[in-house]
Design a protein around this motif. Sequence first.
Motif: not given
Length: 475
Positions: A112-116, A121-122, A309-310
Amino acid sequence: DTARFIRQSANVWEIAPHGAMRVPAIIFASEALLRDMDDKVVEQISNVAMLPGIVKAAYAMPDAHWGYGFPIGGVAAFDPEEGGVVSAGGVGFDISCGVRLLRTGLREADLHGRQRALAAALFHDIPAGVGSHGALRLTPSEMDHMLTDGARWAVARGYGTPMDLLHTEEYGRMADADPHQVSEAAKQRQRDEMGTLGSGNHYLEVQKVSQILDANIAAAYGLHEDDIVISIHCGSRGLGHQIGTEFLREMVVAAPQHKIALPDRELACAPIDSALGQRYLGAMRAAINCALANRQILTDTTRTVFAKLLPAARLSVLYDVSHNTCKVEQHEIDGRKRKLYVHRKGATRAFGPDHPAIPEDLRPYGQPVLIGGSMGTASYVLAGTPQSMGLAFGSACHGAGRSMSRTQALKQFGGRHIVDELEQRGILIRSPSLRGVAEEAPDAYKDVTAVVAAADQAGLAHIVARLEPKICIKG
Ligand code: 5GP
Ligand code: MN
Ligand code: MN
């Protein structure tokens, strides 16, 4: 017209040998899938049944569609002691194209909030598209090491961990590869393509486990509802394609010398025991190593992106399995163990429980079978069954399978429209080619749920989990 078929059971259809067919052809499909199946599949799989040394039957999986010579979704095994052959077209041009599934330790809520940001980045870090280059450039001697040692070479060079190898088909290294049989042209094409996705149907997809269908096996595979996983689908890039093209040409020319009458020149093949057959097998195995190394490097790149990112993510390989190969395997036919050369073209190996080729921790449950659907529909994880060895040499479908050609899809769909529509549904597509996206439109594929249901009901493999796309980096 289903009159030419003998219905063996709800999802198994036989075409009795006629004309030059040496064995029956068997199609695994529901009645509806069979009715919609491209007529070319019946013609092509019957032609395969005419090849010298074929054992038991020529098989088509429920995702089968027209291919070069052999249908995509075709399985055929040959015995060298009965003049059996190896066919470049029976392996396919993208040698060892396959799927690797990574667990992440993340749950859907963690995105959530990180998908974009993750999609961006990918897309930035994963080289995708025609002629994309990786960060690596191999010297001739590194090339030969890579072609000999596959993913093990990649891990030795710092891409990933030995644990990754444990959960890769052949433990990351295809034995008996012969880099000397790979032409300079093939090596040249691959020099800076390691760690790249390629174009077309290849993808790196972030997915959510949306449904568990077998809780016991899913737990053993480390899959739970709402888990985030990653599927990487790609193959041996320019190298495999070059090898396929060159050997196909040689096999066409040499067929009369080997006294092989080809029902279709696209089925060009050579006796397993011939010099040409052996050279092809050495080169093809080198290409398998190229694909295994490629998916290993992509795994490492993906880990680097997630670490940024995660950072809570821990990417571990569930399994890596190819769907374009010819492999030497032992199979029991009428109570006798035989060494066969099993071609799987657009078909996944699906060995059942307790097979020694499956990593120990997964062995009691059967080999993971990784099946793509499309960028807008589900994908599935299945497991090999105890019956699968006796049905089609331990094989299952590899995807949904195309229901229309790329040309037809281009006429019918717009890439931009598909990207926008999927975005509305929370699926982010990132691709260097909108044309490619149109060719790969979800509606250009069969219904993957119907395909895996047919595979499951026929006993080829058993459905374990359903996956839904969140982010698709498309080549
Ligand atoms: P192939 O190996 O024949 O090129 O493709 C394998 C399967 O991947 C296809 O039959 C199709 O069902 C599936 N596929 C193609 N594009 C995508 C995609 O973008 N995402 C997913 N999940 N599957 C795809
Ligand atoms: Mn491929
Ligand atoms: Mn593929």
